[in-house]
Design a protein around this motif. Structure first.
Motif, PDB file in Angstrom:
ATOM      1  N   HIS A 209       1.088  -1.664  -0.241  1.00 59.24           N
ATOM      2  CA  HIS A 209       0.005   0.297   0.042  1.00 59.24           C
ATOM      3  C   HIS A 209       0.597   1.416   0.482  1.00 59.24           C
ATOM      4  CE1 HIS A 209       1.016  -1.044   4.437  1.00 59.24           C
ATOM      5  NE2 HIS A 209       0.597   0.491   4.621  1.00 59.24           N
ATOM      6  N   ILE A 210       2.455   0.822   0.502  1.00 60.16           N
ATOM      7  CA  ILE A 210       3.131   2.581   0.797  1.00 60.16           C
ATOM      8  C   ILE A 210       3.554   2.496  -0.318  1.00 60.16           C
ATOM      9  CG2 ILE A 210       5.233   3.448   1.991  1.00 60.16           C
ATOM     10  CD1 ILE A 210       3.870   1.908   4.627  1.00 60.16           C
ATOM     11  N   TYR A 211       4.317   1.289  -1.428  1.00 57.81           N
ATOM     12  CA  TYR A 211       4.742   1.158  -2.571  1.00 57.81           C
ATOM     13  C   TYR A 211       3.904   1.373  -3.143  1.00 57.81           C
ATOM     14  CZ  TYR A 211       7.423  -0.046  -6.729  1.00 57.81           C
ATOM     15  OH  TYR A 211       7.906  -0.244  -7.539  1.00 57.81           O
ATOM     16  N   LEU A 212       2.380   1.384  -3.918  1.00 50.39           N
ATOM     17  CA  LEU A 212       0.987   1.863  -4.378  1.00 50.39           C
ATOM     18  C   LEU A 212       0.882   3.741  -4.239  1.00 50.39           C
ATOM     19  CD1 LEU A 212      -0.619   1.369  -6.750  1.00 50.39           C
ATOM     20  CD2 LEU A 212      -2.708   1.094  -5.396  1.00 50.39           C
ATOM     21  N   ASP A 213       1.489   3.730  -3.022  1.00 50.90           N
ATOM     22  CA  ASP A 213       1.173   5.669  -2.659  1.00 50.90           C
ATOM     23  C   ASP A 213       2.460   6.410  -3.358  1.00 50.90           C
ATOM     24  OD1 ASP A 213       0.114   7.440  -1.654  1.00 50.90           O
ATOM     25  OD2 ASP A 213       1.971   7.996   0.089  1.00 50.90           O
ATOM     26  N   ASP A 214       3.524   5.530  -3.107  1.00 49.84           N
ATOM     27  CA  ASP A 214       4.597   6.277  -4.617  1.00 49.84           C
ATOM     28  C   ASP A 214       4.648   6.258  -5.616  1.00 49.84           C
ATOM     29  OD1 ASP A 214       5.956   7.005  -1.693  1.00 49.84           O
ATOM     30  OD2 ASP A 214       6.580   5.343  -1.299  1.00 49.84           O
ATOM     31  N   GLN A 215       4.237   5.044  -5.887  1.00 49.80           N
ATOM     32  CA  GLN A 215       3.759   5.006  -7.766  1.00 49.80           C
ATOM     33  C   GLN A 215       2.031   5.380  -8.523  1.00 49.80           C
ATOM     34  OE1 GLN A 215       6.429   2.963  -9.337  1.00 49.80           O
ATOM     35  NE2 GLN A 215       7.609   3.801  -7.566  1.00 49.80           N
ATOM     36  N   HIS A 217       2.166   9.032  -8.922  1.00 53.51           N
ATOM     37  CA  HIS A 217       2.616   9.635 -10.357  1.00 53.51           C
ATOM     38  C   HIS A 217       3.033   8.794 -11.422  1.00 53.51           C
ATOM     39  CE1 HIS A 217       4.392  13.221 -11.681  1.00 53.51           C
ATOM     40  NE2 HIS A 217       5.266  12.375 -11.850  1.00 53.51           N
ATOM     41  N   TYR A 218       4.029   7.623 -11.372  1.00 56.92           N
ATOM     42  CA  TYR A 218       4.782   6.704 -12.317  1.00 56.92           C
ATOM     43  C   TYR A 218       3.410   6.627 -13.049  1.00 56.92           C
ATOM     44  CZ  TYR A 218       6.450   3.145 -14.416  1.00 56.92           C
ATOM     45  OH  TYR A 218       7.231   2.249 -15.451  1.00 56.92           O
ATOM     46  N   LEU A 219       2.342   5.808 -12.484  1.00 59.62           N
ATOM     47  CA  LEU A 219       1.613   4.760 -13.064  1.00 59.62           C
ATOM     48  C   LEU A 219       0.487   5.668 -14.011  1.00 59.62           C
ATOM     49  CD1 LEU A 219       0.280   2.941 -10.426  1.00 59.62           C
ATOM     50  CD2 LEU A 219       1.696   1.882 -12.384  1.00 59.62           C
ATOM     51  N   LYS A 220       0.208   7.313 -13.257  1.00 60.08           N
ATOM     52  CA  LYS A 220      -0.386   8.203 -14.616  1.00 60.08           C
ATOM     53  C   LYS A 220       0.614   8.817 -15.418  1.00 60.08           C
ATOM     54  CE  LYS A 220      -2.789  10.667 -11.099  1.00 60.08           C
ATOM     55  NZ  LYS A 220      -4.109  11.421 -10.486  1.00 60.08           N
ATOM     56  N   LYS A 221       1.936   9.013 -14.909  1.00 62.79           N
ATOM     57  CA  LYS A 221       3.003   9.228 -16.325  1.00 62.79           C
ATOM     58  C   LYS A 221       2.722   8.081 -17.443  1.00 62.79           C
ATOM     59  CE  LYS A 221       7.302  11.314 -16.642  1.00 62.79           C
ATOM     60  NZ  LYS A 221       8.762  12.259 -16.281  1.00 62.79           N
ATOM     61  N   ARG A 222       3.589   6.737 -16.845  1.00 64.47           N
ATOM     62  CA  ARG A 222       3.416   5.885 -17.573  1.00 64.47           C
ATOM     63  C   ARG A 222       1.842   5.934 -18.640  1.00 64.47           C
ATOM     64  NH1 ARG A 222       3.167   0.060 -15.923  1.00 64.47           N
ATOM     65  NH2 ARG A 222       1.189   0.019 -15.075  1.00 64.47           N
ATOM     66  N   PHE A 223       0.706   5.836 -18.832  1.00 58.85           N
ATOM     67  CA  PHE A 223      -0.061   5.761 -18.820  1.00 58.85           C
ATOM     68  C   PHE A 223       0.013   7.337 -20.258  1.00 58.85           C
ATOM     69  CE2 PHE A 223      -4.152   7.899 -20.739  1.00 58.85           C
ATOM     70  CZ  PHE A 223      -4.675   6.276 -21.541  1.00 58.85           C
ATOM     71  N   PHE A 224       0.393   7.928 -19.765  1.00 55.09           N
ATOM     72  CA  PHE A 224       0.800   9.750 -20.771  1.00 55.09           C
ATOM     73  C   PHE A 224       2.001   9.100 -21.890  1.00 55.09           C
ATOM     74  CE2 PHE A 224      -2.826  11.540 -17.962  1.00 55.09           C
ATOM     75  CZ  PHE A 224      -3.574  11.561 -18.286  1.00 55.09           C
ATOM     76  N   ARG A 225       2.736   9.219 -21.272  1.00 58.36           N
ATOM     77  CA  ARG A 225       3.727   9.106 -21.529  1.00 58.36           C
ATOM     78  C   ARG A 225       3.700   7.880 -23.097  1.00 58.36           C
ATOM     79  NH1 ARG A 225       9.860   6.737 -20.251  1.00 58.36           N
ATOM     80  NH2 ARG A 225      11.032   6.412 -22.356  1.00 58.36           N
ATOM     81  N   GLY A 226       3.112   6.926 -23.304  1.00 60.19           N
ATOM     82  CA  GLY A 226       3.382   5.941 -23.702  1.00 60.19           C
ATOM     83  C   GLY A 226       4.295   5.645 -24.624  1.00 60.19           C
ATOM     84  N   ASN A 227       4.489   6.055 -26.238  1.00 63.03           N
ATOM     85  CA  ASN A 227       5.736   6.084 -26.796  1.00 63.03           C
ATOM     86  C   ASN A 227       6.404   6.826 -27.553  1.00 63.03           C
ATOM     87  OD1 ASN A 227       4.799   3.318 -27.165  1.00 63.03           O
ATOM     88  ND2 ASN A 227       3.971   3.902 -29.267  1.00 63.03           N
ATOM     89  N   ARG A 228       6.261   8.040 -26.369  1.00 61.74           N
ATOM     90  CA  ARG A 228       6.989   8.785 -26.173  1.00 61.74           C
ATOM     91  C   ARG A 228       8.282   8.926 -25.866  1.00 61.74           C
ATOM     92  NH1 ARG A 228       1.360  10.022 -25.649  1.00 61.74           N
ATOM     93  NH2 ARG A 228       0.034  11.448 -27.185  1.00 61.74           N
ATOM     94  N   GLU A 229       9.038  10.124 -25.970  1.00 57.50           N
ATOM     95  CA  GLU A 229       9.918  10.507 -25.140  1.00 57.50           C
ATOM     96  C   GLU A 229       9.507  10.957 -23.277  1.00 57.50           C
ATOM     97  OE1 GLU A 229      13.330  13.563 -27.195  1.00 57.50           O
ATOM     98  OE2 GLU A 229      12.721  11.674 -28.575  1.00 57.50           O
TER      99      GLU A 229
END
Length: 364
Positions: A209-215, A217-229
């Motif tokens: 649960h703490i790890y997910l809390d830290d992640q 931002h990463y999960l959202k960023k991973r989605f919007f990044r897709g194949n972009r730089e």
């Protein structure tokens, strides 16, 4: 086979509601998701579903599934009538857990209610009984327990804290305007939940649960990044949204006194997104976003004085390239086309009752 039916799945707009749709996404390839909050939006989405069903060939079989939404008796009667009057072969099923639907559940055989479980767990068990479940069933079952523990508030459960963080993950996922980008918004939230499921089933992580809390931002960023730089999440999100707008810009185009603009609804972050769109689409003079309360925000890149537009249509003002106001008579809309019709009628009215608009270069 029942699984070959085309799924139309309406669900609530919270962790439990989206988790139900995540489960059916593993089963039905031919599917379309719809989401609604309570109130008028429920029947609006039902009408929208039947509009889509009517586009099918008459021989197609349909599974209309409603989850995590308790209906009033009038809503249930309306839906039941629509199904019975339809020329299509529609199987209707509602799966819910809210006690306020008890009276309705007694009236209709398709209305299943169990107050001891979340809608996600009810849906999971329904799928297990009726469909061949995928290989990931063990991973999914653990995810379901976390949703269930939080949704029905099993605070002593080992899954509760993880469910609580997933709630925040979904509750904070407001980057995409649901009315404008319904399909993309649902897909975004389901991808976030898949990421949360991956983490919850990673045995190398101790305090998940703490790890997910830290992640988050990463999960959202991973989605919007897709194949972009790689870039900041704000820039990645802006590029993603601007690309969505560009794909639909003919539909989103409005005109006021000869000036070409784009209209959005409750998109937010208009300073960044509006300017990015106008920079990439130089044939557009202004960007107008309107909220369900009637608040308007305008941006321009020097081709027109949007302070004048804001004053004329919304009794507002501001700067020549950034302004705002409020239009009268606005209400909450559940489909973009209705928003555009309202604003276009307003623009036509104001176009012939206000002074001519001068370009910024001539007005300075």
């Amino acid at each position: 086979m029942f699984i070959q039916r085309r799924l139309y799945h309406l669900s609530h707009i919270d962790l439990d509601g989206y988790s139900c749709q995540l489960l059916t996404s593993y089963i039905f390839q031919n599917r379309k998701f719809y989401n609604a909050n309570y109130g008028k939006e429920v029947l609006f989405r039902i009408d929208e579903i039947f509009e889509d069903i009517e586009k099918l060939e008459r021989g197609e079989k349909v599974f209309l599934l409603i989850t995590d939404l308790n209906l009033t008796i009038k809503e249930a009667e309306y839906i039941d009538s629509k199904v019975k009057q339809s020329p299509y072969n529609i199987h209707l099923q509602l799966l819910d857990h809210h006690i306020t639907g008890a009276e309705v559940a007694e009236e209709f055989s398709w209305y299943y209610m169990n107050t001891d479980k979340s809608a996600t767990k009810i849906t999971f068990e329904f799928i297990q009984k009726n469909f061949p479940f995928p290989k990931e069933s063990d991973k999914i079952a653990k995810f379901v327990e976390a949703v269930n523990a939080f949704d029905i508030w099993l605070q002593d459960s080992e899954h509760f804290e993880y469910g609580k963080v997933m709630m925040r993950l979904i509750g904070s996922a407001r980057e995409l305007a649901r009315t404008m980008f319904a399909e993309e918004d649902t897909y975004y939230k389901l991808e976030l939940l898949k990421g949360a499921m991956e983490i919850y089933n990673d045995e190398s992580i101790e305090k998940k649960h703490i790890y997910l809390d830290d992640q988050i931002h990463y999960l959202k960023k991973r989605f919007f990044r897709g194949n972009r730089e790689d870039d900041t999440i704000d820039n990645l999100m802006t590029n993603y949204i601007v690309e969505l707008l560009e794909k639909r810009k003919e539909e989103l185009t409005i005109r006021y006194k000869g000036y070409k603009g784009v209209l959005t609804y409750m998109i937010g972050s208009i300073s960044v997104i509006g300017n990015a769109f106008l920079t990439r689409n130089s044939d557009y003079c202004f960007f107008l976003d309107v909220s369900n309360k009637g608040n308007i925000s305008l941006r321009a890149n020097g081709d027109v004085d949007v302070a004048v537009i804001a004053q004329e249509i919304g009794n507002g003002g501001g700067h020549s390239n950034a302004s705002g106001g409020r239009v009268k008579g606005m209400r909450e809309f559940y489909r973009y086309g209705d928003v555009k019709k309202f604003i276009e009628n307003l623009l036509i009215e104001k176009e012939y009752t206000t002074d001519l608009l001068l370009p910024q270069s001539e007005s300075n």
